[in-house]
Structures are given as structure tokens and as C-alpha cells.
Design a protein around this motif. Structure first.
Motif, mmCIF file in Angstrom:
data_model
loop_
_atom_site.group_PDB
_atom_site.id
_atom_site.type_symbol
_atom_site.label_atom_id
_atom_site.label_comp_id
_atom_site.label_asym_id
_atom_site.label_seq_id
_atom_site.Cartn_x
_atom_site.Cartn_y
_atom_site.Cartn_z
ATOM 1 N N ASP A 1 -4.702 12.628 -9.535
ATOM 2 C CA ASP A 1 -5.343 11.309 -9.590
ATOM 3 C C ASP A 1 -6.521 11.178 -8.636
ATOM 4 N N LEU A 2 -6.642 12.050 -7.671
ATOM 5 C CA LEU A 2 -7.540 11.832 -6.542
ATOM 6 C C LEU A 2 -9.021 11.756 -6.897
ATOM 7 N N ASP A 3 -9.428 12.326 -8.022
ATOM 8 C CA ASP A 3 -10.835 12.262 -8.408
ATOM 9 C C ASP A 3 -11.129 11.128 -9.388
ATOM 10 N N ARG A 4 -10.153 10.281 -9.645
ATOM 11 C CA ARG A 4 -10.368 9.146 -10.548
ATOM 12 C C ARG A 4 -11.382 8.170 -9.954
ATOM 13 N N PRO A 5 -12.125 7.478 -10.823
ATOM 14 C CA PRO A 5 -13.005 6.417 -10.327
ATOM 15 C C PRO A 5 -12.168 5.197 -9.929
ATOM 16 N N THR A 6 -12.757 4.335 -9.118
ATOM 17 C CA THR A 6 -12.099 3.104 -8.683
ATOM 18 C C THR A 6 -13.031 1.920 -8.936
ATOM 19 N N PRO A 7 -12.525 0.701 -8.828
ATOM 20 C CA PRO A 7 -13.409 -0.467 -8.941
ATOM 21 C C PRO A 7 -14.459 -0.529 -7.830
ATOM 22 N N CYS A 8 -14.267 0.212 -6.747
ATOM 23 C CA CYS A 8 -15.297 0.352 -5.706
ATOM 24 C C CYS A 8 -16.212 1.472 -6.188
ATOM 25 N N ASP A 9 -17.317 1.108 -6.794
ATOM 26 C CA ASP A 9 -18.170 2.087 -7.462
ATOM 27 C C ASP A 9 -18.527 3.306 -6.619
ATOM 28 N N GLU A 10 -18.633 3.126 -5.291
ATOM 29 C CA GLU A 10 -19.047 4.231 -4.446
ATOM 30 C C GLU A 10 -17.904 5.169 -4.073
ATOM 31 N N TYR A 11 -16.666 4.843 -4.474
ATOM 32 C CA TYR A 11 -15.503 5.628 -4.060
ATOM 33 C C TYR A 11 -14.716 6.195 -5.234
ATOM 34 N N THR A 12 -14.350 7.477 -5.119
ATOM 35 C CA THR A 12 -13.286 8.006 -5.961
ATOM 36 C C THR A 12 -11.972 7.536 -5.331
ATOM 37 N N LEU B 1 0.828 -1.208 0.000
ATOM 38 C CA LEU B 1 0.000 0.000 0.000
ATOM 39 C C LEU B 1 0.863 1.259 0.000
ATOM 40 N N GLU B 2 1.960 1.237 0.768
ATOM 41 C CA GLU B 2 2.839 2.410 0.815
ATOM 42 C C GLU B 2 3.396 2.740 -0.565
ATOM 43 N N ARG B 3 3.786 1.718 -1.334
ATOM 44 C CA ARG B 3 4.294 1.964 -2.700
ATOM 45 C C ARG B 3 3.198 2.556 -3.585
ATOM 46 N N LEU B 4 1.989 2.053 -3.435
ATOM 47 C CA LEU B 4 0.885 2.577 -4.240
ATOM 48 C C LEU B 4 0.539 4.009 -3.841
ATOM 49 N N PHE B 5 0.453 4.283 -2.547
ATOM 50 C CA PHE B 5 0.145 5.643 -2.088
ATOM 51 C C PHE B 5 1.205 6.624 -2.577
ATOM 52 N N ALA B 6 2.461 6.193 -2.600
ATOM 53 C CA ALA B 6 3.544 7.073 -3.052
ATOM 54 C C ALA B 6 3.402 7.426 -4.530
ATOM 55 N N ALA B 7 2.712 6.590 -5.285
ATOM 56 C CA ALA B 7 2.543 6.829 -6.723
ATOM 57 C C ALA B 7 1.354 7.734 -7.045
ATOM 58 N N ASP C 1 -7.529 -2.392 -6.095
ATOM 59 C CA ASP C 1 -8.413 -1.281 -6.473
ATOM 60 C C ASP C 1 -7.613 -0.026 -6.812
ATOM 61 N N ILE C 2 -6.641 0.297 -5.971
ATOM 62 C CA ILE C 2 -5.825 1.495 -6.183
ATOM 63 C C ILE C 2 -4.983 1.345 -7.444
ATOM 64 N N ALA C 3 -4.383 0.167 -7.626
ATOM 65 C CA ALA C 3 -3.565 -0.069 -8.830
ATOM 66 C C ALA C 3 -4.396 0.089 -10.097
ATOM 67 N N VAL C 4 -5.615 -0.426 -10.083
ATOM 68 C CA VAL C 4 -6.495 -0.288 -11.255
ATOM 69 C C VAL C 4 -6.851 1.178 -11.467
ATOM 70 N N ALA C 5 -7.172 1.889 -10.401
ATOM 71 C CA ALA C 5 -7.513 3.312 -10.525
ATOM 72 C C ALA C 5 -6.354 4.119 -11.095
ATOM 73 N N LEU C 6 -5.144 3.667 -10.818
ATOM 74 C CA LEU C 6 -3.951 4.348 -11.339
ATOM 75 C C LEU C 6 -3.523 3.775 -12.688
ATOM 76 N N ASP C 7 -4.406 3.064 -13.344
ATOM 77 C CA ASP C 7 -4.193 2.489 -14.674
ATOM 78 C C ASP C 7 -3.239 1.305 -14.681
ATOM 79 N N GLY C 8 -3.230 0.554 -13.612
ATOM 80 C CA GLY C 8 -2.405 -0.666 -13.588
ATOM 81 C C GLY C 8 -0.927 -0.330 -13.662
ATOM 82 N N GLY C 9 -0.175 -1.241 -14.246
ATOM 83 C CA GLY C 9 1.251 -1.018 -14.365
ATOM 84 C C GLY C 9 2.009 -1.285 -13.077
ATOM 85 N N PHE C 10 1.329 -1.755 -12.041
ATOM 86 C CA PHE C 10 1.981 -2.068 -10.779
ATOM 87 C C PHE C 10 2.102 -3.572 -10.638
ATOM 88 N N ALA C 11 3.258 -4.031 -10.236
ATOM 89 C CA ALA C 11 3.457 -5.456 -9.967
ATOM 90 C C ALA C 11 3.009 -5.711 -8.536
#
Length: 192
Positions: free
Chosen positions: A29-40, A18-24, A130-140
Motif C-alpha cells: 500500500d505504501l506507494d498509493r496516492p493520498t488526498p494530500c496531493d504531495e504525499y504517497t 491512527l494505530e488501527r489505521l497504521f496496523a492495516a 487521508d489514510i483511510a481514503v488511501a486504503l480505499d475507505g472501509g474504516f469506521a
């Protein structure tokens, strides 16, 4: 689950992921949609940090029902620091081995502490996806963590448990050749 494993090492690994994802995450990006439909993405980050504080609170002896899984939003670039504070609190709250066998009041009921830890591993790993998808993937993402989270999910969230009030959608089909992250997402009712 007659013998519950100590999942604290996996939880710490999930926090590091999670720390690596949050750092990215960039403020844009904060208003992007996520796979959790109720959350940006901003709302999901808030839910994740708040959930970690809730996990710490129950490790400190509190009841999950007594604290909301959310925080006051930090500045747009303050999410990594907010996560670090929550992670440090959770790690300290669960450091005592004796807590694994004690009754714990998790969001889903009274369970041994070790089961609460396993549930929060699942939560952290699913939201990492969810976060990785919202950031367009590319995360291992960590496959071993995803296998652990999927095993927990299959145990504690069987398809017949998906009723009104349970915050997970119906289990979706996953392709035969789907990787473990896509299978976990499908089990949690997310489209991979």
C-alpha cells in the motif's frame, strides 16, 4: 476561544485511531496516492509520525521551528512500531496539566499549550481520514473526534486564512447531507 478545553483525551483517542489505521497498512500500500496531493501513503505516514514527534518536542519545551515533521523511514512493516514510539513520547511530554496553560511554540506561532493540543487533534483526525481514503475507505472513523477536529479547524483556519504558504487548500463545498468526515475534509480543502 476564551476558555481552552483540555483536548488530551481526544488526542489519545486520535492516536488510537491512527494505530488501527497504521496496523492495516501493508507494504504493497505504501506507494498509493493520498488526498494530500504531495504525499504517497509512505510519505504521509512519515509526516504523521514526524508530526507526533514534533508535538512531543514542543511539549518537552522545544520550538516547532527547530525540528522537521518527518522521520527516517522504518522498514516497510515498521510503521506501527514507529507510531507507537512517537505516541508514547507525545503522551509523556503532555502528561503535566500545567503545560496546558504555558506558552508553546507551535508551527503556527506562540499559543497556550491547550491550543497546541487542539491543533494536533485536528491534524491527527484529518490525516486519519487521508489514510483511510488511501486504503480505499472501509474504516469506521470516530465521528466525535471529527466533530472536535472540525470545530478546531473552523476556529483556527477560516476561509480567508487560505493564502500562499498555508498548507491547506481553499475550503471546498460539502454536500448538504455530507457526514462530518466529508465536511471536515472539505473544510481542509480535500475532495471527499
Amino acid at each position: 476561544m476564551s476558555t481552552v478545553q483540555d483536548a488530551r483525551p481526544q488526542y489519545r483517542t486520535a492516536l488510537a485511531q491512527l494505530e488501527r489505521l497504521f496496523a492495516a497498512v501493508n507494504p504493497a500500500d505504501l506507494d498509493r496516492p493520498t488526498p494530500c496531493d504531495e504525499y504517497t501513503l509512505r510519505q504521509l505516514l512519515n509526516h504523521v509520525v514526524g508530526g507526533i514527534h514534533r508535538f512531543a518536542f514542543i511539549g518537552e519545551g522545544g520550538r516547532a521551528a527547530d525540528i522537521l515533521p518527518g522521520i527516517e523511514d522504518p522498514s516497510d512493516d515498521g510503521w506501527p512500531a514507529a507510531l507507537a514510539r512517537a505516541a508514547a513520547r507525545a503522551t509523556a511530554a503532555w502528561a503535566d496539566d500545567a503545560k496546558l496553560g504555558r506558552p508553546t511554540f507551535a508551527p503556527w506561532g506562540e499559543v497556550p499549550g491547550a491550543m497546541a493540543v487542539g491543533g494536533y487533534v485536528m491534524e491527527a483526525v484529518v490525516h486519519s481520514w487521508d489514510i483511510a481514503v488511501a486504503l480505499d475507505g472501509g474504516f469506521a472513523l470516530d465521528d466525535e473526534l471529527a466533530h472536535t477536529a472540525l470545530a478546531v479547524a473552523e476556529l483556527v483556519l477560516p476561509p480567508e486564512s487560505r493564502v500562499d504558504g498555508v498548507p491547506f487548500g481553499a475550503v471546498l463545498p460539502a454536500a448538504e447531507d455530507a457526514d462530518v468526515h466529508a465536511r471536515l475534509a472539505a473544510w481542509m480543502g480535500r475532495k471527499a
